[in-house]
Design a protein around this motif. Sequence first.
Motif, mmCIF file in Angstrom:
data_model
loop_
_atom_site.group_PDB
_atom_site.id
_atom_site.type_symbol
_atom_site.label_atom_id
_atom_site.label_comp_id
_atom_site.label_asym_id
_atom_site.label_seq_id
_atom_site.Cartn_x
_atom_site.Cartn_y
_atom_site.Cartn_z
ATOM 1 N N GLU A 170 -33.141 -31.617 19.849
ATOM 2 C CA GLU A 170 -34.394 -31.008 20.307
ATOM 3 C C GLU A 170 -34.340 -29.497 20.107
ATOM 4 O O GLU A 170 -33.482 -28.820 20.674
ATOM 5 C CB GLU A 170 -34.637 -31.316 21.785
ATOM 6 C CG GLU A 170 -35.929 -30.689 22.301
ATOM 7 C CD GLU A 170 -36.146 -30.921 23.794
ATOM 8 O OE1 GLU A 170 -37.302 -30.960 24.223
ATOM 9 O OE2 GLU A 170 -35.140 -31.056 24.530
ATOM 10 N N PHE A 196 -35.534 -25.599 20.694
ATOM 11 C CA PHE A 196 -36.162 -24.831 21.775
ATOM 12 C C PHE A 196 -35.871 -23.360 21.530
ATOM 13 O O PHE A 196 -35.023 -23.005 20.702
ATOM 14 C CB PHE A 196 -35.637 -25.264 23.150
ATOM 15 C CG PHE A 196 -34.147 -25.166 23.293
ATOM 16 C CD1 PHE A 196 -33.541 -23.993 23.744
ATOM 17 C CD2 PHE A 196 -33.332 -26.247 22.960
ATOM 18 C CE1 PHE A 196 -32.167 -23.904 23.859
ATOM 19 C CE2 PHE A 196 -31.945 -26.164 23.079
ATOM 20 C CZ PHE A 196 -31.362 -24.988 23.523
ATOM 21 N N GLY A 246 -36.693 -27.043 35.167
ATOM 22 C CA GLY A 246 -36.874 -28.120 34.197
ATOM 23 C C GLY A 246 -35.661 -29.024 34.113
ATOM 24 O O GLY A 246 -34.622 -28.788 34.733
ATOM 25 N N THR A 247 -35.792 -30.055 33.307
ATOM 26 C CA THR A 247 -34.725 -31.049 33.168
ATOM 27 C C THR A 247 -33.904 -30.863 31.906
ATOM 28 O O THR A 247 -32.857 -31.485 31.735
ATOM 29 C CB THR A 247 -35.330 -32.465 33.166
ATOM 30 O OG1 THR A 247 -36.303 -32.539 32.091
ATOM 31 C CG2 THR A 247 -36.010 -32.773 34.494
ATOM 32 N N ARG A 248 -34.396 -30.012 30.995
ATOM 33 C CA ARG A 248 -33.701 -29.757 29.733
ATOM 34 C C ARG A 248 -34.256 -28.445 29.180
ATOM 35 O O ARG A 248 -35.298 -27.958 29.653
ATOM 36 C CB ARG A 248 -33.932 -30.904 28.745
ATOM 37 C CG ARG A 248 -35.373 -31.102 28.342
ATOM 38 C CD ARG A 248 -35.590 -32.339 27.468
ATOM 39 N NE ARG A 248 -36.889 -32.304 26.824
ATOM 40 C CZ ARG A 248 -38.035 -32.605 27.420
ATOM 41 N NH1 ARG A 248 -38.049 -32.993 28.696
ATOM 42 N NH2 ARG A 248 -39.185 -32.535 26.752
ATOM 43 N N GLY A 284 -35.939 -27.797 26.645
ATOM 44 C CA GLY A 284 -37.288 -27.911 26.092
ATOM 45 C C GLY A 284 -38.404 -27.777 27.110
ATOM 46 O O GLY A 284 -39.529 -27.420 26.746
ATOM 47 N N ASN A 285 -38.131 -28.055 28.406
ATOM 48 C CA ASN A 285 -39.197 -27.910 29.407
ATOM 49 C C ASN A 285 -38.803 -26.941 30.521
ATOM 50 O O ASN A 285 -39.352 -26.966 31.618
ATOM 51 C CB ASN A 285 -39.582 -29.276 30.001
ATOM 52 C CG ASN A 285 -38.441 -29.931 30.768
ATOM 53 O OD1 ASN A 285 -37.438 -29.303 31.072
ATOM 54 N ND2 ASN A 285 -38.611 -31.206 31.080
#
Length: 388
Positions: free
Chosen positions: A17, A19, A165-167, A169-170
């Motif tokens: 992913e 970011f 966030g959880t990762r 990307g968020n």
Amino acid sequence: MHRSAPGRYVTVTTAGEPFSAFVPVPLPPEPPVVWSAALRWRFDAALVALGRLDAVTALLPNAALLLYSFVRKEAVLSSQIEGTQSSLADLLLYEIDEQPGVPVDDAREVSRCVAALERGLKKLRGGLPLCTRLLCEMHEVLLTHPGGRGKTPGEVRRSQVWIGGTRPGNAVFVPPPADAVPACLAALERFLNDEPEPVPPLIKAALVHVQFETIHPFLDGNGRIGRLLIVLQLVADGVLREPMLYPSLFFKTHRALYYELLNEVRLRGDWERWLDFFAEGIEASATQGVSTANALLALVNADRDRIARLGRAAASALAVHQALQRQPIATSAALVKATRLTPATVNKSLAHLERIGIVGEVTNRQRGRVFSYRRYVEELAAELDAPA
């Protein structure tokens, strides 16, 4: 004035992913901070308040005793910002191997925060400048316990972290990738040590706190180390003789705004609002510190006068009273060690102090009893339980 973000975004890919991670430019801010009359006044007021607090160290007869408690107060507040539930009384109980009123893990977290500051001060006074090595040593102390396993205590991170966030990307914010952290820290270290030119200490403290939190050099504990760095740097630069300041009280009280303004610097380069908030917080914290010190001195003096009326028992009771100012929750055995009086004399003194309402026994047991200088603890902890 309009500023772009004080740094650049780089694209990083983790687990397939992509970011964006933020890499801050070195301090000082560019373009320079706009110093309005109001902002200059705010920093002048903060410096006056710090001067009054520093005078406490020289003028109060029990300043060394206060230092023990003030350092613990900052550790409790800073740890509460991170979510621990430990109170000052919990910490003091944990430090004498008694069961705190919260999970032991919470009290241990706060105790390690105290130990980290003490390590930093020792290294600083031993001649080590504020540098990455010193911060890593503090971090090692902070996280060397069972809960810190897997968080590489004492080491700059070698993997990506994110905030919210959880990762990545968020996330709300993604600090620099691991390979950029050493260069960011090297630049911060130069700025801390007035290279290429000196910066007024309080302004430096404000700028460095944001930069350190933005770099986020460790896998965990960045907030606590970053807040300890404020006080350490003011000691290193001679603004304070001792770490009597507890700025985390203001940051905890205004926690949402604290995090918002840190992020506004990263997003829009809004240094001015952060500087105004920071100086207000330092002024408020220093003023509160002086107020607490004076209130404790008044309490101690009033209690000393009451103890003096005990007659022949007064001398021993005064020695126990003095020891309780440094460690306001203590076992009778600890007081024997601190006063060098016999166990029988200490126990008689405690009985006198309990009878006149100065100390209270908090464990309701026959052996290994724990005593609290209750009003002293209550005065110290007055602001700690305020809602964040």
